[in-house]
Design a protein around this motif. Structure first.
Motif, PDB file in Angstrom:
ATOM      1  N   GLN A 179       0.945  -1.215  -0.092  1.00 28.90           N
ATOM      2  CA  GLN A 179      -0.156  -0.113  -0.198  1.00 28.90           C
ATOM      3  C   GLN A 179       0.820   1.269  -0.134  1.00 28.90           C
ATOM      4  O   GLN A 179       0.461   2.251  -0.666  1.00 28.90           O
ATOM      5  CB  GLN A 179      -0.742   0.006   1.259  1.00 28.90           C
ATOM      6  N   ASP A 233      -6.858  -0.670  -3.112  1.00 30.52           N
ATOM      7  CA  ASP A 233      -7.555   0.326  -2.919  1.00 30.52           C
ATOM      8  C   ASP A 233      -6.827   1.518  -3.679  1.00 30.52           C
ATOM      9  O   ASP A 233      -7.461   2.408  -4.414  1.00 30.52           O
ATOM     10  CB  ASP A 233      -7.779   0.637  -1.457  1.00 30.52           C
ATOM     11  N   GLN A 234      -5.563   1.496  -3.326  1.00 31.40           N
ATOM     12  CA  GLN A 234      -4.776   2.609  -3.907  1.00 31.40           C
ATOM     13  C   GLN A 234      -4.720   2.740  -5.441  1.00 31.40           C
ATOM     14  O   GLN A 234      -5.024   3.890  -5.871  1.00 31.40           O
ATOM     15  CB  GLN A 234      -3.083   2.557  -3.605  1.00 31.40           C
ATOM     16  N   THR A 255      -7.229   1.175  -7.479  1.00 28.31           N
ATOM     17  CA  THR A 255      -8.572   1.457  -8.171  1.00 28.31           C
ATOM     18  C   THR A 255      -9.371   2.888  -7.619  1.00 28.31           C
ATOM     19  O   THR A 255      -9.971   3.343  -8.689  1.00 28.31           O
ATOM     20  CB  THR A 255      -9.596   0.045  -7.742  1.00 28.31           C
ATOM     21  N   ASN A 256      -9.146   3.230  -6.589  1.00 28.82           N
ATOM     22  CA  ASN A 256      -9.665   4.346  -6.039  1.00 28.82           C
ATOM     23  C   ASN A 256      -8.730   5.667  -5.880  1.00 28.82           C
ATOM     24  O   ASN A 256      -9.309   6.801  -6.050  1.00 28.82           O
ATOM     25  CB  ASN A 256     -10.080   4.084  -4.375  1.00 28.82           C
ATOM     26  N   GLU A 257      -7.692   5.502  -6.159  1.00 29.49           N
ATOM     27  CA  GLU A 257      -6.681   6.621  -6.459  1.00 29.49           C
ATOM     28  C   GLU A 257      -6.187   6.816  -7.860  1.00 29.49           C
ATOM     29  O   GLU A 257      -6.440   7.590  -8.534  1.00 29.49           O
ATOM     30  CB  GLU A 257      -5.623   6.763  -5.559  1.00 29.49           C
TER      31      GLU A 257
END
Length: 388
Positions: free
Chosen positions: A122, A153-154, A156-158
């Motif tokens: 991450q 998350d990093q 796909t969402n950032e």
């Protein structure tokens, strides 16, 4: 300072603690990076053996035999020498990485641009996103593709949404994430997975999977220069087993364009990465034993993928088989089959076939039974060609 701002944009600084802060002191400013790059360029000029040949290799026709690991390393040297903003980092990257793909980079370009990170996927990706947002070209390595999930998350969402959510005021187009994937003979359920399908569902990133040394070098250079973030999966089994002639110097292979590996008339075989080699073995078997002519397409890029090339081939052959190591359910082969069924319904002479991994965790002892081997592919080819 540029990299300090990068960290603020990418993630919370406490994930990195003192180790990252000490690293940032070495990356104090863009000016320092440019000075470091200038020094490296001067050293390369002083040592011609370390520098990559200039000029278009296709015109000169110069090639050198190398394996996939060496091809990736060559591409990284070229990208680092070309642009002082290019950074390479990840777990153990400083001494070459667990597969030695980054060997020699730190010695040539310095610790300011090539460095180890804490054991935090991450953190690696979050730092890379922040660096890209500040104008750098980070090449972040995830040691095994199996370990990429903490950074999901990093990514796909950032990374995937950065340009969209900012109305194009910011982007992370200089971001490349490298990760070795797939079977290696003894990896088991934590070191052998093929997670590419997860990322093909995410608008805003590109997914690239080379099938050999020449492809790896050209596609990696194109990925590093791509104005969108790229996830670059490398088949670890091929690092040292795949050897071929690779153009010297700088060249690119365009993303999003499939490659016709061989022409054929009876069935179209579609794969990517390591599985292309398996398709070639299966095609040879059915040609020698059954006189079945196979056309093989290497997708190279899964997002976006070259549906037009596959459609043209299937309209010619009337049959389709897709093969990949990942589990069959929701694997990317399902997307290929669905799209081609829509486009080529009236041209198909048999239902499209998929030969893939099974819907189980990747096994260790039973790896030979799990993998979509050339024998399994050859049997599926025969069934598809003889179907009425």
């Amino acid at each position: 300072m540029a990299l300090a701002a990068a960290v603020r944009r990418g993630m919370q600084a406490q994930l990195w603690g003192g180790l990252l802060q000490s690293q940032l002191r070495g990356l104090a400013s863009s000016a320092q990076l440019q000075q470091s790059a200038a020094a490296a360029a001067a050293a390369a000029e002083a040592s011609p053996a370390a520098a990559s040949p200039a000029g278009p290799p296709e015109a000169a026709g110069r090639t050198v035999k190398m394996n996939l690991c060496a091809a990736v390393n060559d591409a990284l040297h070229i990208a680092m020498a070309e642009d002082s903003r290019t950074l390479c980092f990840g777990e153990d990257v400083g001494f070459g990485g667990v597969f030695m793909c980054s060997r020699g980079l730190q010695e040539r370009f310095g610790r300011d641009r090539v460095f180890n990170t804490p054991l935090s996927e991450q953190g690696i990706v979050g730092f890379a996103i922040g660096a890209a947002a500040e104008g750098f070209r980070p090449v972040a390595e995830i040691q095994f593709a199996d370990y990429i999930f903490p950074a999901f998350d990093q990514i796909t969402n950032e990374a995937a949404k950065y340009r969209y959510r900012s109305g194009a005021a910011y982007n992370v187009g200089g971001l490349t994430i490298r990760a070795p994937y797939g079977a290696v003979g003894h990896g088991g359920h934590y070191h052998s997975q093929s997670p590419e399908a997860f990322f093909t569902h995410i608008p805003g990133v590109k997914v690239v999977m080379p099938s050999g040394p020449r492809e790896a070098k050209g596609l990696l250079l194109a990925s590093i220069r791509e104005p969108d973030p790229v996830i670059f999966f490398e088949a670890k089994m091929l690092y040292r087993t795949a050897v071929e002639e690779v153009p010297e110097g700088d060249y690119e292979i365009p993303l999003g364009q499939a490659r016709t590996v061989q022409q054929g008339s009876d069935i179209t075989l579609v794969g990517w990465g390591q599985q292309v080699r398996v398709l070639e073995l299966a095609a040879k078997e059915v040609q020698d034993q059954d006189k079945i002519s196979c056309e093989i397409l290497d997708l190279r890029t899964l997002l976006p993928w070259d549906a037009d090339a596959v459609e043209a081939s299937v309209r010619k052959t009337g049959r389709l088989l897709v093969s990949h190591e990942a589990p069959i359910t929701s694997g990317f082969g399902a997307e290929v089959v669905s799209t081609i069924a829509d486009r080529c319904f009236w041209s198909l002479e048999a239902p499209p076939a998929r030969v893939c991994g099974y819907d189980t965790p990747f096994p260790l002892v039973f790896e030979p039974l799990y993998l979509p081997t050339a024998r399994r592919v050859a049997e599926a080819i025969r069934r598809t060609v003889t179907a009425t």
